[in-house]
Design a protein around this motif. Sequence first.
Motif, mmCIF file in Angstrom:
data_model
loop_
_atom_site.group_PDB
_atom_site.id
_atom_site.type_symbol
_atom_site.label_atom_id
_atom_site.label_comp_id
_atom_site.label_asym_id
_atom_site.label_seq_id
_atom_site.Cartn_x
_atom_site.Cartn_y
_atom_site.Cartn_z
ATOM 1 N N VAL A 1 0.017 20.285 -17.163
ATOM 2 C CA VAL A 1 1.334 19.656 -17.255
ATOM 3 C C VAL A 1 2.376 20.472 -16.490
ATOM 4 O O VAL A 1 3.255 19.917 -15.827
ATOM 5 N N THR A 2 2.275 21.802 -16.556
ATOM 6 C CA THR A 2 3.212 22.638 -15.802
ATOM 7 C C THR A 2 3.069 22.408 -14.307
ATOM 8 O O THR A 2 4.067 22.302 -13.569
ATOM 9 N N ASN A 3 1.837 22.319 -13.822
ATOM 10 C CA ASN A 3 1.601 22.083 -12.403
ATOM 11 C C ASN A 3 2.124 20.718 -11.970
ATOM 12 O O ASN A 3 2.715 20.574 -10.891
ATOM 13 N N MET A 4 1.922 19.699 -12.798
ATOM 14 C CA MET A 4 2.422 18.364 -12.458
ATOM 15 C C MET A 4 3.945 18.322 -12.495
ATOM 16 O O MET A 4 4.574 17.639 -11.676
ATOM 17 N N ALA A 5 4.559 19.042 -13.411
ATOM 18 C CA ALA A 5 6.019 19.082 -13.470
ATOM 19 C C ALA A 5 6.605 19.733 -12.226
ATOM 20 O O ALA A 5 7.721 19.390 -11.786
ATOM 21 N N GLU A 6 5.870 20.656 -11.624
ATOM 22 C CA GLU A 6 6.349 21.327 -10.413
ATOM 23 C C GLU A 6 6.077 20.529 -9.143
ATOM 24 O O GLU A 6 6.869 20.568 -8.201
ATOM 25 N N LYS A 7 4.968 19.767 -9.106
ATOM 26 C CA LYS A 7 4.505 19.200 -7.837
ATOM 27 C C LYS A 7 4.438 17.679 -7.802
ATOM 28 O O LYS A 7 4.093 17.116 -6.762
ATOM 29 N N VAL A 8 4.714 17.009 -8.909
ATOM 30 C CA VAL A 8 4.716 15.540 -8.915
ATOM 31 C C VAL A 8 6.171 15.083 -8.942
ATOM 32 O O VAL A 8 6.843 15.202 -9.977
ATOM 33 N N PRO A 9 6.690 14.526 -7.831
ATOM 34 C CA PRO A 9 8.115 14.161 -7.768
ATOM 35 C C PRO A 9 8.528 13.112 -8.795
ATOM 36 O O PRO A 9 9.668 13.139 -9.282
ATOM 37 N N SER A 10 7.632 12.196 -9.144
ATOM 38 C CA SER A 10 7.999 11.124 -10.084
ATOM 39 C C SER A 10 8.238 11.647 -11.492
ATOM 40 O O SER A 10 8.738 10.915 -12.353
ATOM 41 N N PHE A 11 7.912 12.910 -11.769
ATOM 42 C CA PHE A 11 8.197 13.503 -13.075
ATOM 43 C C PHE A 11 9.701 13.649 -13.302
ATOM 44 O O PHE A 11 10.136 13.787 -14.441
ATOM 45 N N LYS A 12 10.488 13.620 -12.235
ATOM 46 C CA LYS A 12 11.936 13.757 -12.384
ATOM 47 C C LYS A 12 12.537 12.570 -13.126
ATOM 48 O O LYS A 12 13.597 12.686 -13.751
ATOM 49 N N ASN A 13 11.881 11.428 -13.056
ATOM 50 C CA ASN A 13 12.345 10.242 -13.770
ATOM 51 C C ASN A 13 11.300 9.759 -14.766
ATOM 52 O O ASN A 13 11.287 8.582 -15.133
ATOM 53 N N GLY A 14 10.449 10.665 -15.221
ATOM 54 C CA GLY A 14 9.343 10.264 -16.076
ATOM 55 C C GLY A 14 9.591 10.419 -17.554
ATOM 56 O O GLY A 14 8.680 10.193 -18.358
ATOM 57 N N GLY A 15 10.814 10.804 -17.951
ATOM 58 C CA GLY A 15 11.109 10.998 -19.355
ATOM 59 C C GLY A 15 11.878 9.845 -19.967
ATOM 60 O O GLY A 15 11.875 8.715 -19.450
ATOM 61 N N ALA A 16 12.565 10.119 -21.068
ATOM 62 C CA ALA A 16 13.351 9.100 -21.761
ATOM 63 C C ALA A 16 14.443 9.794 -22.574
ATOM 64 O O ALA A 16 14.411 11.019 -22.766
ATOM 65 N N TYR A 17 15.385 8.991 -23.039
ATOM 66 C CA TYR A 17 16.475 9.474 -23.880
ATOM 67 C C TYR A 17 17.195 10.634 -23.209
ATOM 68 O O TYR A 17 17.686 10.520 -22.101
ATOM 69 N N TRP A 18 17.254 11.801 -23.881
ATOM 70 C CA TRP A 18 17.966 12.933 -23.297
ATOM 71 C C TRP A 18 17.077 13.790 -22.393
ATOM 72 O O TRP A 18 17.577 14.689 -21.718
ATOM 73 N N PHE A 19 15.768 13.521 -22.367
ATOM 74 C CA PHE A 19 14.855 14.321 -21.538
ATOM 75 C C PHE A 19 14.284 13.458 -20.396
ATOM 76 O O PHE A 19 13.099 13.386 -20.185
ATOM 77 N N VAL B 1 0.832 -1.206 0.000
ATOM 78 C CA VAL B 1 0.000 0.000 0.000
ATOM 79 C C VAL B 1 0.862 1.250 0.000
ATOM 80 O O VAL B 1 0.591 2.229 -0.694
ATOM 81 N N ALA B 2 1.933 1.208 0.773
ATOM 82 C CA ALA B 2 2.814 2.373 0.848
ATOM 83 C C ALA B 2 3.496 2.649 -0.481
ATOM 84 O O ALA B 2 3.741 3.797 -0.856
ATOM 85 N N SER B 3 3.822 1.556 -1.219
ATOM 86 C CA SER B 3 4.472 1.749 -2.512
ATOM 87 C C SER B 3 3.531 2.343 -3.547
ATOM 88 O O SER B 3 3.950 3.046 -4.455
ATOM 89 N N GLN B 4 2.226 2.050 -3.414
ATOM 90 C CA GLN B 4 1.250 2.584 -4.361
ATOM 91 C C GLN B 4 0.697 3.933 -3.932
ATOM 92 O O GLN B 4 0.291 4.735 -4.759
ATOM 93 N N ALA B 5 0.658 4.213 -2.664
ATOM 94 C CA ALA B 5 0.040 5.433 -2.158
ATOM 95 C C ALA B 5 0.689 6.703 -2.676
ATOM 96 O O ALA B 5 -0.001 7.633 -3.094
ATOM 97 N N PRO B 6 2.041 6.792 -2.711
ATOM 98 C CA PRO B 6 2.628 8.034 -3.190
ATOM 99 C C PRO B 6 2.253 8.359 -4.621
ATOM 100 O O PRO B 6 2.065 9.517 -4.981
ATOM 101 N N MET B 7 2.128 7.311 -5.486
ATOM 102 C CA MET B 7 1.785 7.556 -6.881
ATOM 103 C C MET B 7 0.403 8.167 -7.012
ATOM 104 O O MET B 7 0.132 8.925 -7.919
ATOM 105 N N VAL B 8 -0.491 7.790 -6.093
ATOM 106 C CA VAL B 8 -1.842 8.334 -6.139
ATOM 107 C C VAL B 8 -1.902 9.687 -5.459
ATOM 108 O O VAL B 8 -2.470 10.636 -5.967
ATOM 109 N N ASN B 9 -1.247 9.795 -4.323
ATOM 110 C CA ASN B 9 -1.371 11.008 -3.524
ATOM 111 C C ASN B 9 -0.655 12.195 -4.160
ATOM 112 O O ASN B 9 -1.109 13.323 -4.025
ATOM 113 N N GLU B 10 0.462 11.957 -4.846
ATOM 114 C CA GLU B 10 1.210 13.088 -5.383
ATOM 115 C C GLU B 10 0.422 13.808 -6.481
ATOM 116 O O GLU B 10 0.489 15.028 -6.597
ATOM 117 N N VAL B 11 -0.325 13.092 -7.264
ATOM 118 C CA VAL B 11 -1.160 13.720 -8.282
ATOM 119 C C VAL B 11 -2.341 14.434 -7.629
ATOM 120 O O VAL B 11 -2.722 15.531 -8.040
#
Length: 344
Positions: A161-179, A30-40
């Motif tokens: 998208v701008t708001n999620m980029a600022e406030k969703v921590p998992s966006f830091k590893n949500g890209g691919a390649y050079w981004f 539950v703890a592993s899934q909760a942050p993904m739901v709560n951060e959004v």
Amino acid sequence: MSTTVGGNADNIDLISDVADVLTDTTVQAVASQAPMVNEVAIAAADSYYPVMYLQYFIDYVHQLSGLNWWASIVLTTLLIRGLTLPLLINQLKATSKLAIIRPRMEEIKNEMQEKSMDPTAVTEGQRKLQQLFTESGVSPFTPLKGIFIQAPVFISFFLAVTNMAEKVPSFKNGGAYWFTDLTTPDSLYILPILTALSFLITVEFNMQEGMEGNPSAGTIKNVSRVFAVLTVPLTMSFPKAIFCYWVTSNLFSLVYGYVLKKSGLKKYLGIPEIPVTPPTTTSKPAFSVFSVLKQPTPMTEQSLSVPTTPSKLADRKVSSSAVLSQRLRSLEKEVKGRKKNKKR
């Protein structure tokens, strides 16, 4: 008895250990899934309803598809733009109808100008224009419908998208390649350049669609070209997540315009074909429906022409006074002549 009691005690300890293990496993899951739901949810809490619902929808696509954040934004963009296709097709139909009736609108304008914008001619021209719009099912505001369709979608996506980029921590590893990090600007400027190029190609190939015969089409195209060039310096500080939407939306518009250029598909969708008019060497001023519709009514013109009547009366008074003075002079001469005859 002592052996049985001891065995029961061991069983109780074993059951309690198993329960602890199961409890720890459940809590960790539950703890592993909760942050993904709560951060959004936390990111969307202070957003307006359209922006909030769009963030939840991106998260729903992310969880349902299992895609990374950048791919989830791309897929959400395609889904939302696909839902707006019926509105865009109706817009193209209306714009094409307006382009078809434009020659008739020019004729009505020329008729009014030939009569020196006479109040009666202006009223008749306005009536003909209204009748023409009613029969064609369009209005002077038809070209603005595209803005009212595209602008809310773009603004909602940009804010979400701008708001999620600022406030969703998992966006830091949500890209691919050079981004990989979607929360920071693109230091290589690849994404801003791709955005500018995709928009410029769309302008060059699809901007004239539905605007044939419109004198302002060339101006709009030139302004769009300038905006495409300015896109790079204006967006280089945006987070990479924005470009996942923007590049996808531009490519969607490009493919949409290319597919609609096929005459068979246009006929199937009920989009009227615009007749090609030969280019003219004489330059004419651009036709403006609003300038014709805003012409003053006959009452206003009559009120402005009222002062001309007193001037005519004044001219009549001047001419009559001149006649009277001439008669007086002739009478004076006759009286003087009679006096001279009496003296003789």
